[in-house]
Scaffold this motif. Structure first.
Motif, PDB file in Angstrom:
ATOM      1  N   TYR A   1      41.284  15.969  24.835  1.00 49.13           N
ATOM      2  CA  TYR A   1      39.612  15.870  25.790  1.00 49.13           C
ATOM      3  C   TYR A   1      38.885  17.422  25.969  1.00 49.13           C
ATOM      4  O   TYR A   1      37.989  17.515  25.178  1.00 49.13           O
ATOM      5  CB  TYR A   1      39.400  14.646  26.571  1.00 49.13           C
TER       6      TYR A   1
ATOM      7  N   SER B   1      39.926  20.222  25.597  1.00 45.50           N
ATOM      8  CA  SER B   1      40.386  20.994  24.354  1.00 45.50           C
ATOM      9  C   SER B   1      39.564  21.153  23.232  1.00 45.50           C
ATOM     10  O   SER B   1      38.255  21.899  22.898  1.00 45.50           O
ATOM     11  CB  SER B   1      41.275  20.563  23.993  1.00 45.50           C
ATOM     12  N   PHE B   2      38.575  19.877  23.616  1.00 45.29           N
ATOM     13  CA  PHE B   2      38.054  19.183  22.122  1.00 45.29           C
ATOM     14  C   PHE B   2      36.469  19.960  22.702  1.00 45.29           C
ATOM     15  O   PHE B   2      35.876  20.384  22.268  1.00 45.29           O
ATOM     16  CB  PHE B   2      37.865  18.235  21.448  1.00 45.29           C
TER      17      PHE B   2
ATOM     18  N   LEU C   1      36.600  23.947  23.473  1.00 45.67           N
ATOM     19  CA  LEU C   1      36.363  24.966  22.192  1.00 45.67           C
ATOM     20  C   LEU C   1      35.272  24.154  21.419  1.00 45.67           C
ATOM     21  O   LEU C   1      35.094  25.129  20.008  1.00 45.67           O
ATOM     22  CB  LEU C   1      37.732  25.006  21.233  1.00 45.67           C
ATOM     23  N   ASP C   2      34.200  23.126  21.960  1.00 50.21           N
ATOM     24  CA  ASP C   2      33.241  22.703  20.904  1.00 50.21           C
ATOM     25  C   ASP C   2      33.839  22.820  19.471  1.00 50.21           C
ATOM     26  O   ASP C   2      33.303  23.176  18.358  1.00 50.21           O
ATOM     27  CB  ASP C   2      32.195  24.340  20.647  1.00 50.21           C
ATOM     28  N   VAL C   3      34.511  22.129  19.368  1.00 46.11           N
ATOM     29  CA  VAL C   3      34.965  21.807  17.756  1.00 46.11           C
ATOM     30  C   VAL C   3      34.151  21.321  17.508  1.00 46.11           C
ATOM     31  O   VAL C   3      33.624  20.967  16.094  1.00 46.11           O
ATOM     32  CB  VAL C   3      36.766  20.958  18.097  1.00 46.11           C
ATOM     33  N   SER C   4      33.447  19.861  17.752  1.00 41.41           N
ATOM     34  CA  SER C   4      32.293  19.746  16.886  1.00 41.41           C
ATOM     35  C   SER C   4      30.992  20.167  16.281  1.00 41.41           C
ATOM     36  O   SER C   4      29.924  20.437  15.404  1.00 41.41           O
ATOM     37  CB  SER C   4      31.656  17.599  17.692  1.00 41.41           C
ATOM     38  N   GLY C   5      31.030  21.427  17.271  1.00 44.36           N
ATOM     39  CA  GLY C   5      29.468  22.428  17.154  1.00 44.36           C
ATOM     40  C   GLY C   5      28.946  21.678  17.585  1.00 44.36           C
ATOM     41  O   GLY C   5      27.805  22.776  17.826  1.00 44.36           O
TER      42      GLY C   5
ATOM     43  N   VAL D   1      35.906  14.666  12.445  1.00 45.00           N
ATOM     44  CA  VAL D   1      34.579  15.098  13.581  1.00 45.00           C
ATOM     45  C   VAL D   1      34.616  14.115  14.652  1.00 45.00           C
ATOM     46  O   VAL D   1      35.147  14.232  15.581  1.00 45.00           O
ATOM     47  CB  VAL D   1      34.173  16.674  13.417  1.00 45.00           C
TER      48      VAL D   1
ATOM     49  N   SER E   1      37.166  11.655  15.660  1.00 43.70           N
ATOM     50  CA  SER E   1      38.354  11.807  16.336  1.00 43.70           C
ATOM     51  C   SER E   1      37.811  12.694  17.922  1.00 43.70           C
ATOM     52  O   SER E   1      38.659  12.244  18.427  1.00 43.70           O
ATOM     53  CB  SER E   1      39.490  13.346  16.177  1.00 43.70           C
ATOM     54  N   GLY E   2      36.815  12.949  17.828  1.00 39.68           N
ATOM     55  CA  GLY E   2      36.024  13.193  19.249  1.00 39.68           C
ATOM     56  C   GLY E   2      35.388  11.733  19.608  1.00 39.68           C
ATOM     57  O   GLY E   2      35.446  11.343  21.179  1.00 39.68           O
TER      58      GLY E   2
END
Length: 174
Positions: free
Chosen positions: A134, A136-137, A140-144, A157, A160-161
């Protein structure tokens, strides 16, 4: 966190007297009326504004009714499908917050099938792993998006988020 706490507090000691089907029936009776009520209110509101989509086009009544039925059955809309009537990629276009109940259902299923069987130390490891995922997500701003405002659509995204957004606090509450 509260959902995980309430589920484990209410059901952990009942499993000897309750079947898996009995648990799922109780959860459906508890959660599903909110989903149906939200979908009906959402459909009424959508009709009240003339069935106007985000892009200004009008959604056909037939697709709105299909969206209503699918929402009431907790079947999420695929982004871009004609029954995704608002045109914003939402799982439940007539009940925007329905995505939260969708993930709550997933949490309940995972609890019943798997998580409730874990010992406290193993549950603590699961919470730690989910917490790292969580964090890391988010970091790292995985979703943008610059936030954890994910889970409302079925793209990879957001899905999984959304799972991380629900599973980490849900498991922590347990």
């Amino acid at each position: 966190i509260l959902s995980g706490f309430v589920i484990s507090y209410a059901y952990d000691d009942r499993w000897g007297k309750m079947s898996l089907g009995g648990f799922f029936k109780r959860r459906l009776i508890r959660l599903h009326p909110m989903l149906i009520m939200g979908a009906v209110i959402g459909a009424i509101a959508f009709f009240a504004v003339g069935c106007e989509r985000w892009d200004g086009n009008i959604a056909p009544t037939s697709w709105v009714m299909i969206a209503l039925l699918l929402t009431m059955l907790m079947i999420p809309a695929v982004p871009g499908a004609p029954y995704e009537v608002r045109g914003n990629g939402e799982m439940f276009p007539l009940n925007g917050p329905g995505w939260s109940l969708f993930f709550e259902y997933i949490g309940n299923i995972l609890y019943a099938l798997f998580i409730r069987r874990l010992s406290t130390p193993v549950l603590a490891v699961l919470v730690a792993v989910l917490g790292v995922g969580y964090a890391s997500f988010a970091l790292l701003d995985v979703s943008g998006y610059g936030s954890m405002g994910v889970g409302w659509t079925l793209d990879a995204v957001n899905f999984s988020g959304g799972l991380l957004r629900m599973l980490f606090p849900f498991s922590m509450g347990m």
